[in-house]
Structures are given as structure tokens and as C-alpha cells.
Design a protein around this motif. Structure first.
Motif, PDB file in Angstrom:
ATOM      1  N   LEU A   1      17.186  -9.731  59.853  1.00 32.12           N
ATOM      2  CA  LEU A   1      16.361 -10.527  59.975  1.00 32.12           C
ATOM      3  C   LEU A   1      15.682  -9.804  58.305  1.00 32.12           C
ATOM      4  CD1 LEU A   1      15.319 -10.643  63.130  1.00 32.12           C
ATOM      5  CD2 LEU A   1      14.873 -12.879  61.962  1.00 32.12           C
ATOM      6  N   ILE A   2      15.101 -10.397  57.455  1.00 32.65           N
ATOM      7  CA  ILE A   2      14.089 -10.074  56.225  1.00 32.65           C
ATOM      8  C   ILE A   2      13.083 -10.167  56.369  1.00 32.65           C
ATOM      9  CG2 ILE A   2      13.479 -10.607  53.888  1.00 32.65           C
ATOM     10  CD1 ILE A   2      16.684 -10.866  53.282  1.00 32.65           C
ATOM     11  N   GLU A   3      12.325 -11.500  57.321  1.00 40.62           N
ATOM     12  CA  GLU A   3      11.448 -11.259  57.547  1.00 40.62           C
ATOM     13  C   GLU A   3      11.458 -12.247  58.954  1.00 40.62           C
ATOM     14  OE1 GLU A   3       9.097 -15.535  55.354  1.00 40.62           O
ATOM     15  OE2 GLU A   3      11.145 -15.145  54.570  1.00 40.62           O
ATOM     16  N   LEU A   4      10.028 -12.662  59.519  1.00 38.34           N
ATOM     17  CA  LEU A   4       9.915 -12.948  61.181  1.00 38.34           C
ATOM     18  C   LEU A   4       7.971 -12.815  60.744  1.00 38.34           C
ATOM     19  CD1 LEU A   4      10.948 -13.173  63.916  1.00 38.34           C
ATOM     20  CD2 LEU A   4      10.190 -11.120  64.341  1.00 38.34           C
ATOM     21  N   SER A   5       7.844 -14.026  61.097  1.00 42.35           N
ATOM     22  CA  SER A   5       6.391 -14.474  60.967  1.00 42.35           C
ATOM     23  C   SER A   5       5.789 -14.455  62.741  1.00 42.35           C
ATOM     24  CB  SER A   5       5.915 -15.813  61.452  1.00 42.35           C
ATOM     25  OG  SER A   5       4.906 -16.646  60.729  1.00 42.35           O
ATOM     26  N   GLY A   6       4.153 -13.328  62.331  1.00 47.65           N
ATOM     27  CA  GLY A   6       3.654 -13.143  63.602  1.00 47.65           C
ATOM     28  C   GLY A   6       3.422 -14.449  64.732  1.00 47.65           C
ATOM     29  N   GLN A   7       3.407 -15.374  63.877  1.00 45.82           N
ATOM     30  CA  GLN A   7       3.461 -16.588  64.344  1.00 45.82           C
ATOM     31  C   GLN A   7       4.057 -16.705  65.520  1.00 45.82           C
ATOM     32  OE1 GLN A   7       3.210 -20.273  61.826  1.00 45.82           O
ATOM     33  NE2 GLN A   7       2.054 -18.737  60.223  1.00 45.82           N
ATOM     34  N   CYS A   8       5.569 -16.620  65.143  1.00 47.89           N
ATOM     35  CA  CYS A   8       6.661 -16.642  66.677  1.00 47.89           C
ATOM     36  C   CYS A   8       5.995 -15.971  68.057  1.00 47.89           C
ATOM     37  CB  CYS A   8       7.731 -15.721  66.030  1.00 47.89           C
ATOM     38  SG  CYS A   8       9.043 -17.444  64.935  1.00 47.89           S
TER      39      CYS A   8
ATOM     40  N   LEU B   1       3.537 -10.773  59.928  1.00 45.53           N
ATOM     41  CA  LEU B   1       4.078  -9.695  60.674  1.00 45.53           C
ATOM     42  C   LEU B   1       3.364  -8.658  61.226  1.00 45.53           C
ATOM     43  CD1 LEU B   1       6.442  -8.881  62.707  1.00 45.53           C
ATOM     44  CD2 LEU B   1       7.274  -7.924  60.861  1.00 45.53           C
ATOM     45  N   TRP B   2       2.785  -7.826  59.835  1.00 44.20           N
ATOM     46  CA  TRP B   2       1.165  -6.965  59.884  1.00 44.20           C
ATOM     47  C   TRP B   2       0.675  -7.508  60.349  1.00 44.20           C
ATOM     48  CZ3 TRP B   2      -2.974  -5.905  57.132  1.00 44.20           C
ATOM     49  CH2 TRP B   2      -3.410  -4.653  57.249  1.00 44.20           C
ATOM     50  N   GLU B   3      -0.022  -8.512  60.521  1.00 41.55           N
ATOM     51  CA  GLU B   3      -1.076  -8.930  60.719  1.00 41.55           C
ATOM     52  C   GLU B   3      -1.586  -8.465  62.912  1.00 41.55           C
ATOM     53  OE1 GLU B   3      -3.951 -10.820  57.143  1.00 41.55           O
ATOM     54  OE2 GLU B   3      -2.481 -12.181  58.766  1.00 41.55           O
ATOM     55  N   TRP B   4      -0.025  -9.362  62.910  1.00 42.61           N
ATOM     56  CA  TRP B   4      -0.018  -8.859  64.523  1.00 42.61           C
ATOM     57  C   TRP B   4       0.361  -7.701  64.674  1.00 42.61           C
ATOM     58  CZ3 TRP B   4       3.980  -7.639  67.602  1.00 42.61           C
ATOM     59  CH2 TRP B   4       3.788  -8.576  68.680  1.00 42.61           C
ATOM     60  N   LEU B   5       0.748  -7.084  64.053  1.00 45.41           N
ATOM     61  CA  LEU B   5       1.372  -5.653  64.902  1.00 45.41           C
ATOM     62  C   LEU B   5       0.035  -5.196  64.877  1.00 45.41           C
ATOM     63  CD1 LEU B   5       4.645  -5.026  62.283  1.00 45.41           C
ATOM     64  CD2 LEU B   5       4.445  -5.224  64.894  1.00 45.41           C
ATOM     65  N   LYS B   6      -0.921  -5.522  63.898  1.00 42.81           N
ATOM     66  CA  LYS B   6      -1.830  -4.332  64.413  1.00 42.81           C
ATOM     67  C   LYS B   6      -2.560  -5.045  65.686  1.00 42.81           C
ATOM     68  CE  LYS B   6      -2.192  -1.849  60.520  1.00 42.81           C
ATOM     69  NZ  LYS B   6      -2.559  -0.603  60.584  1.00 42.81           N
ATOM     70  N   ARG B   7      -2.192  -6.295  65.345  1.00 42.42           N
ATOM     71  CA  ARG B   7      -3.099  -6.349  66.657  1.00 42.42           C
ATOM     72  C   ARG B   7      -2.576  -6.427  68.641  1.00 42.42           C
ATOM     73  NH1 ARG B   7      -3.548 -11.679  63.331  1.00 42.42           N
ATOM     74  NH2 ARG B   7      -1.721 -12.571  65.046  1.00 42.42           N
ATOM     75  N   PHE B   8      -0.966  -5.859  68.497  1.00 40.27           N
ATOM     76  CA  PHE B   8      -0.521  -6.250  69.360  1.00 40.27           C
ATOM     77  C   PHE B   8      -0.479  -4.893  70.068  1.00 40.27           C
ATOM     78  CE2 PHE B   8       4.062  -4.986  70.982  1.00 40.27           C
ATOM     79  CZ  PHE B   8       3.955  -5.868  72.346  1.00 40.27           C
ATOM     80  N   ARG B   9      -0.795  -4.674  71.869  1.00 41.33           N
ATOM     81  CA  ARG B   9      -1.149  -3.367  71.939  1.00 41.33           C
ATOM     82  C   ARG B   9      -0.341  -3.485  73.000  1.00 41.33           C
ATOM     83  NH1 ARG B   9      -3.987  -3.297  69.038  1.00 41.33           N
ATOM     84  NH2 ARG B   9      -6.071  -3.901  68.988  1.00 41.33           N
ATOM     85  N   GLY B  10       1.053  -3.265  72.855  1.00 42.80           N
ATOM     86  CA  GLY B  10       1.881  -3.390  73.922  1.00 42.80           C
ATOM     87  C   GLY B  10       2.527  -1.958  72.815  1.00 42.80           C
TER      88      GLY B  10
END
Length: 456
Positions: free
Chosen positions: A233-240, A266-275
Motif C-alpha cells: 500500500l502506497i496510500e489508503l483513503s480515510g474514507q475507507c 489517512l492522517w486526518e482519520w488517524l487523528k480522529r481514531f481512538r482505537g
């Protein structure tokens, strides 16, 4: 008088040992009833032995050299059938037809099986565990899992699978654990996992995945664990990942991540993720090599357009679409939910393919030795099998940092697969059950007493 004493004594011994022997049994096997069991493990059988009682509920044939499975080898009364670690190259399509009571079927570690007929497992309505690991499978026929609505555990790891057809798992409404690691998969499409609404764990590590459709996980609303480490994987969208509201454990390490504007969502999703997440090591561009995407700051993306919609768009998404699915009236946007909140995500370019990753030329794919960290999934043998994830054992998994992953009990505990009781687990030596040793000892004592009585 002696015969009567012997008969009465034997019945007494059977009751005392809690065992009732079956007198019809294949040579070199151990058979007993309550439940009716035939254990023929580790005897170098080249074929299924003759003489298996027709009412056998549990049949154990692991660690032999059996080549073929044919119709008539087993009875439809079978509940548990273990034939792993043999040399099976062919299974007649009708071998298991009519086996309406079968609950566990282990065909794993038959490395030369390579292919299966589409109707091999049709009609197995009560099956809850199917083991097809290390079978040399390069493809799965369309509808091979049709009708297996009670299946909970599906083991497909360590095969040669390169592609999964759409709706391969669509009938598996109760599947909770899907093991696909150690294959050669390179893409995940929108309907690859459609129908898996009860799925709890999806293990996809150690494949060659480089392309993921933006809606690949859209049905997996109960998924708590997703392993994608050691892929391409080079990229993965946070929308996934926004389509996975129950996610707790995510492993993304050992992929060649590009930490430029493509990584912003993905960076923005990781900032929101609490797991719990692994590191996300950057391999490009040059000034980001060696950094962890999770540790980057907003300033590290100076020329990137924001991917998170403004508050007005977010408020509109709440009122116009609460289903978490595509809404054609939203100018091509996709509504996705996360943490109980639904928002609109607009494609970055009109007409762009809805995918999480950017397709790459497979011919140019490659990894240097220092890019690959061989994190290994702990898949214990049946000798130490234990299905309880919280107590360790067969279904426990080692995370990439070497620690054991423990899931939180957010969902109702599902029925687990317990090893059959009253039989020796798989090993390379056939041993006598303790109850039989008890029988032989007491029987010897009885014979001694009877002989002494006659001599008097």
C-alpha cells in the motif's frame, strides 16, 4: 459361571470408566461411543480406512497420507471431521452432499489440493468452522460458500489466492472471523466483502495489496480488527476506514506509504481514531523517509487541499443522508459515518475512480529486504487449541509489535469452536485415552480374581 462373571464384570468396568466401547472399528484405529468417535490419526493411511461405523459422529484422520476423498467414505451422521495434514489432491464434489449435521470440517494443510468444485460444500447448513489453510488454492469458484449461513470461522490463510470474485462471501451472514493472510491478493473491490455484516476480524496481512476500493469495507459495520500490514500500500483513503464504526485494532505497518498529499485523508482519520493502531512508516517523499505518518503535523502538508468538509457540509450531511451510503443527489459526494456522525466526502476530482489507493503497475512492484517486517500471525496447532480470544490459544493473534492483541467485549460474545471432548488432540503419535487405560487395568484385575476363583 466364568463367562457370566466376565460379562458382568466387563459391564461394571465400562460403567466405572464412563466408557462404552464400539466393537466395529477399522484396524489400527480407536473407536468408542457416546459420542460415536473414530480416531485414526498418524497411522500413514494412504486412503480412508474401511470399516468406519456408519453412525460415527466424530472422525479424526489427521496426519496420514490420504490422497482422495470420495462419496461414501463417510456417513451423513458426521458432526466433526478432521482430515488436515494429509496428501489430498482430489475431493469428489459429492463427498459431503447430504451432511446436514456437519459442524466442523478441517481440510487444512493439504498442500496439493489446489482446486475445489463449486458445489463441494453445498448443503452444509450447520457448518460453523471450515478450515482450508495451506491447501495450495489459487482461486475460489463462484458460489463455493453458497448457503453456509451458520459459518462463523473461515480459514483461507497461506494459500496462493490472487483475486476474490465479487460476492464470494455474500451468503456468510454469521461469519465472525475471516483469515486471508499469507496469500497473493493485490486488490480489494467494492463488493469483495459484501454480506459480511457480522464480521469481527479480517486478517489481510502478508499479501500484495496495492489497491483498495473506497467502499471495500462498506458492509463491515461490526468489524473490530483489521490487519493490513506487510502489503504494498502506497496510500489508503480515510474514507475507507470511516465505514468501519466498530473498529478497535488497525495494523498498517510495513507498507511503502507515500506521505505527501495522498496521505492527508489517512492522517486526518488517524487523528480522529481512538482505537489501537500500528506505526505508519513513510517511504516517500525523500524528506519524509523514516517518519511515522501518525506523528506528522498539519504543517507537514503545506500545499495540500483539506479533505475534511466544512461544518456547513457536515451539517447538511446529517440531515440529508443518515444511511452511510452513496447519495446521487450530493454532487457525486459519498456519505460515510464515523463515531455516530455522518458527513459528506466529495471526490477530489470529478469522475475520479472511487478507490482508496492509486493503482500501480504490478510489474514494477518490489520490496527491498529492509522494507519487509515479517510479523507473524499466531495460528496454534489443534494440540493447544482454544477459541477464546481473551484467554489465549488457537485464535489469539500476535500484533506486529510482538504483543498479543486482546479485543474488548463491545459486542455480544459469539459461539466459539471448542475442541471435541474425550479424544486426543492432533499429534504425531497415537495414544490411548485415559479411560481405556483404566479399563485395561481393571479388566486385568477382574481376570486375575476369576482365575483364582476357578482354581479354588
Amino acid at each position: 459361571l466364568f463367562n457370566r462373571l466376565f460379562s458382568c464384570g466387563l459391564e461394571f468396568l465400562l460403567v466405572l470408566c464412563g466408557l462404552e466401547l464400539s466393537w466395529s472399528c477399522p484396524r489400527h484405529c480407536i473407536c468408542y461411543t457416546a459420542p460415536s468417535t473414530v480416531s485414526c490419526q498418524a497411522h500413514n493411511f494412504l486412503s480412508v480406512p474401511e470399516g468406519i461405523p456408519p453412525d460415527s459422529e466424530r472422525i479424526f484422520l489427521q496426519n496420514n497420507k490420504i490422497h482422495r476423498l470420495l462419496r461414501g467414505h463417510f456417513s451423513s451422521t458426521t458432526v466433526t471431521l478432521w482430515i488436515y495434514s494429509n496428501n489430498i489432491t482430489y475431493i469428489e464434489p459429492s463427498t459431503f452432499h447430504g451432511f446436514t449435521l456437519l459442524e466442523e470440517l478441517d481440510l487444512g494443510d493439504n498442500r496439493h489440493l489446489r482446486s475445489l468444485a463449486a458445489d463441494t460444500f453445498h448443503g452444509l447448513g450447520r457448518l460453523h468452522a471450515l478450515h482450508l489453510y495451506r491447501c495450495g488454492l489459487s482461486a475460489l469458484p463462484n458460489n463455493i460458500f453458497q448457503g453456509l449461513r451458520n459459518l462463523q470461522y473461515l480459514y483461507l490463510q497461506d494459500n496462493h489466492l490472487k483475486f476474490l470474485q465479487d460476492d464470494t462471501f455474500v451468503d456468510l451472514h454469521n461469519l465472525s472471523h475471516l483469515f486471508l493472510h499469507g496469500n497473493r491478493l493485490w486488490s480489494l473491490h467494492q463488493n469483495t466483502f459484501r454480506g459480511l455484516r457480522a464480521l469481527d476480524r479480517l486478517l489481510l496481512h502478508q499479501n500484495q495489496i496495492q489497491w483498495v476500493d473506497r467502499l471495500a469495507f462498506h458492509d463491515l459495520k461490526r468489524l473490530t480488527t483489521l490487519y493490513l500490514f506487510n502489503n504494498s500500500l502506497i496510500e489508503l483513503s480515510g474514507q475507507c476506514l470511516d465505514t468501519l464504526p466498530a473498529l478497535e485494532y488497525l495494523r498498517l505497518n510495513d507498507n511503502p506509504w507515500s506521505c505527501d498529499c495522498k496521505a492527508l485523508s489517512l492522517w486526518e482519520w488517524l487523528k480522529r481514531f481512538r482505537g489501537s493502531t500500528s506505526s505508519v512508516g513513510c517511504q516517500a517523499p525523500a524528506d519524509m523517509v523514516g517518519k511515522d505518518l501518525k506523528q506528522l503535523q498539519k504543517e507537514d502538508f503545506p500545499n495540500c487541499s483539506p479533505t475534511v468538509p466544512n461544518s456547513e457540509s457536515r451539517a447538511q450531511s446529517k440531515t440529508s443522508n443518515l444511511s452511510g451510503t452513496v447519495n446521487p443527489s450530493m454532487n457525486g459526494g459519498v456519505a460515510v459515518g464515523s463515531g455516530g456522525q455522518t458527513r459528506i466526502v466529495h471526490p477530489s476530482r470529478p469522475g475520479r475512480s472511487r478507490n482508496c489507493t492509486k493503482p500501480r503497475n504490478r510489474a514494477n512492484k518490489g520490496k527491498a529486504d529492509n522494507e519487509v517486517h515479517h510479523s507473524k500471525e499466531v495460528m496454534a496447532d489443534k494440540e493447544d487449541s482454544s477459541p477464546d480470544f481473551t484467554d489465549g490459544g488457537k485464535y489469539d493473534h500476535t500484533s506486529p509489535d510482538g504483543t498479543i492483541t486482546r479485543r474488548k467485549h463491545k459486542c455480544t460474545p459469539r459461539t466459539t469452536v471448542r475442541p471435541p471432548s474425550g479424544v486426543q488432540q492432533a499429534n504425531n503419535r497415537a495414544t490411548l485415552p485415559q479411560s481405556l487405560l483404566c479399563l485395561y487395568a481393571l479388566l486385568g484385575a477382574l481376570v486375575t480374581i476369576n482365575i483364582d476363583y476357578i482354581l479354588r
